[in-house]
Structures are given as structure tokens and as C-alpha cells.
Write an enzyme that holds these catalytic residues in place. Sequence first.
Site, PDB file in Angstrom:
ATOM      1  N   CYS A 260      51.994  58.422  37.263  1.00 36.93           N
ATOM      2  CA  CYS A 260      51.947  57.365  38.269  1.00 36.93           C
ATOM      3  C   CYS A 260      52.824  57.642  39.485  1.00 36.93           C
ATOM      4  O   CYS A 260      52.532  57.155  40.577  1.00 36.93           O
ATOM      5  CB  CYS A 260      52.332  56.035  37.637  1.00 36.93           C
ATOM      6  SG  CYS A 260      53.867  56.120  36.690  1.00 36.93           S
TER       7      CYS A 260
ATOM      8  N   GLU B 275      44.928  54.496  43.708  1.00 32.37           N
ATOM      9  CA  GLU B 275      45.411  55.477  42.742  1.00 32.37           C
ATOM     10  C   GLU B 275      44.233  56.148  42.045  1.00 32.37           C
ATOM     11  O   GLU B 275      43.392  55.484  41.433  1.00 32.37           O
ATOM     12  CB  GLU B 275      46.318  54.797  41.707  1.00 32.37           C
ATOM     13  CG  GLU B 275      46.969  55.761  40.759  1.00 32.37           C
ATOM     14  CD  GLU B 275      47.963  55.086  39.829  1.00 32.37           C
ATOM     15  OE1 GLU B 275      49.055  55.630  39.624  1.00 32.37           O
ATOM     16  OE2 GLU B 275      47.627  54.004  39.297  1.00 32.37           O
TER      17      GLU B 275
END
Length: 482
Positions: free
Chosen positions: A286, A385
Site C-alpha cells: 500500500c 490504487e
Amino acid sequence: MIDYDSFYIGGDWRTPATATRIEVRSAATEELVGSVPEGAERDVDDAVAAARRAFDDPQGWARWDPARRAEVLERFAQALESRAAETARRVTVQNGMPITLSRNFEGGFPPVLLRYFAGMVSENPQEESRPGMLGGTSLVIREPIGVVAAIVPWNVPQAITFLKLAPALAAGCTVVLKPAPETVLDAFLTAEAAREAGLPEGVLNVVAGGRELGAYLVAHPGVDKVSFTGSTGAGRAIAETCGRLLRPVTLELGGKSAAIVLDDADLASTIESFFAATLLNNGQICWLGTRVLAPQARYQEVVDTISDLARSLAIGDPLAESTQVGPLVSARQRDRVEGYIAKGKAEGARITVGGGRPDGLDHGWFVQPTVFADVDNKYTIAQEEIFGPVLSVIPYTDEDQAVAIANDSDYGLGGSVWTRDGERGEAVARRVASGTIGINAYANDPTAPFGGIKASGIGRELGPEGLHGYQQLKTIYLDPPS
């Protein structure tokens, strides 16, 4: 095949409530490699009840002297170390993490965290006396918060598990752990280590299941705190539940971090660190800097350097020592990444390398490392993302614009600045809106807090701040003697 037939609840292996199972497939071969039971609500009820009994026991884990807990956590660390090679292998088979990385992240990091937090609580007083301004004295005590629901993702499952377990157990909490369905085999190995180490019954409980079971655990009346790592969407839903219940929650969520290449940077001399900060673990982390910001005057040079890096990476069997990029965790994840690659092309970005599946790998969920040039920060691939080996190189004119672009994001988790001038890099890093950022490298050191701002989450893990998230404060006012 690695098969389990029971859940680890109350210090023993218990028969699940149903016969439903979670099947695990190899990310590299797509073959079935194992299975575990799939939990039902009754299994969660049993696990939470076991954790509650262990926490409420007047002579139990929460009331032990911290040094005594530290002794057990040291045995836990040793039990994990004896299984480190197998843990790394299981993680690599399940999610495609290159084995050289698994050994460090998944086999090596959990024992480090256990020892760090055990040392913190045993070596530092957990209460202090404060002279009052009104004549008395206040005793301020840090107490364990209670039963913790720990919900972890599939990308770095063991390291993230112990970002939660190590401080929670050191603080005196008890835990119900729910691993992601894609990576359950390593979690059951952790349960075996906990039993060998002699963790008292109910202190750690492991139940596997999907999103619905996780939601049930989050809302369970027997839970005192939730710690979740995963997508921002799931994090918002968990935050809503915890807000309604006035339940403490730590959320480590998504990211779209910027790697700012300043005009004096020498990427060639730091290319290994740059790879680790942008493409590590097949792009499935992440905090990676998946937006690369390059000065307009050196834009093509930076694009070429990054493209050469992506082109040179060894793609293949994640169990092979030479592999730098393995497969993605699942067919669904590969479809997601390929969908973003298609969006990038449709929006006008230019692929300089990659964009497809590697030749000669007919099995496994592989995607080539992909670099997009001519990217506008408003493009989908620069704002959302992707969670795969895809980088977007965005041009900027000066430092002010670079910082503005870096901050033009819903996220704020990681990032990096690349420069030959450390002071200049620090000055730029201070202006970037992010919970963490590195200069010419990126790392999550156990001693420093890790976490995000904005849509990247709430709260911090690691460091003393990570321990404090599993403690609550009590003040005892001591009236002065008459």
C-alpha cells in the site's frame, strides 16, 4: 497439500460450526495447495468468548506482570523463528511474494516485533504519578484495552499480523485474528507457534472467513477494539460501524504515494532502493510510490531509467532465488490490474515497457512490470490504487508544483524524495502531506509510527504509538492526607 480441519480457539483446535471450506491456490501455478475451514458466526462467537474469558480472568494475561508476558512472547518469537522458512514458503506460494522478500518480511519481521514490544512494556513503567495543582496527586495508568479484533490482508500477511499482535499481546490484550481467505495457511502456522510457546488459552484465537465474517467480528458486542488493514472502501464501512458503537479502531488503508525525483537526483546509483520503494512485492504494497514525479528538464531521462529498470527485472517462479517479480495473488487481482492498464491507455498515457502478460508463463497470475509516461495527475491510473507492478511517470516544472502534485491525492500513506542533497530532500519531504515518507529510500522501522492521513487511514502502528493504540488511560486521584 496443506489441510487444516479445525480452528484455533481457546488454546486448542476446535471443530468448526460448518463443513464449508476455503480452498487455497498457488499464485504461480493456479493449482490447489491447501484448504482450511470457513468460519461461521458461531465460530466467531466462540473465539470472542474465549478471548473475553482470558481477558476478564482476575489472574489472567491482562493482569500478569509485563516481564512475565515478555517471557511468553520470547518463546513465541522462538517458535516463529523455528518455522520461519516454512512461513515464508507458504506466503510465497499463496500470494506470489518473491521468496527472498518473504524470508525477510514474513519469516524475519514478526519475531523482531514481538521482542520490540515485549521489551517496551517490561522495561518502561506503565503508570506514573503526577503532582496535582489542586493539592492532590494523580496516578495515570496505561491498561490493556481488552479484546481486539485483528483483520489482516493478503499482501504481507505475517508482517501485518504482527503489527497488530505484537503490541496487543504485549499490552495485555487478547486477540481474535481473521486472516484474508487468500492467505490462511500461514495464519494457522502462527497458531501452532502460539500453542507451542504456551500462550494461555484464549489469548490468541484464529478464525478464517471472508468479508461477511469480518463484518460480523467488527460489530461483535464482545470486541473492545478493531485493528484493520485493507482497502479504503472496507475501512470506511468498518469506521462507520465502530463510530456507531463508539469502539476504538485503527485503520491502515490504501495509498497512491508519490516518489518525487528532484532535478539533482542520481537514480542510477540508488536504483535498488528505488525498486524497493516503487515495485516491491509485485507492486502489492500500500505504501509504494506508484506515482513517479519527474522534473520536466530531465523527464525523458527519468522515464528511460525507470523503463530500463522495469525491463531488467526477473519475472517468474516466486520460489526461485533469482525472481524479483512474481505473480499477483489471484485471477481477480490480475483482472483488476489489467483493467487499469487499459484505462491508462484509453486516457492517453503512453506505455514504455510492459502492459501485458510475460511470455512463457502460461500458468499463474502474472502481469509484466509496466511503466506509463505522459501521465496527467488527473488520470485514473494516477489517482486510484492499482495494487500491481504499474508506475505512472508525471512531469513537473519546479519543486512547488512537485509538492502540489504529490499532495493532489485522496491518499497520504507513504512516499519518497530522491536527491543528492539530504537537506533539500528533507525540506521537500516536510511539505508532502503523508503519514510517512523517505529520502532516497523507504522503510517501516519498528521504532517509528507508521500510518496514513486522509483516505489512507486512522491511527498508527509501530513505535510507542503502536503500543498506545492497545491501551487505555485511567486516572486515580489521590487526595492529600489531612
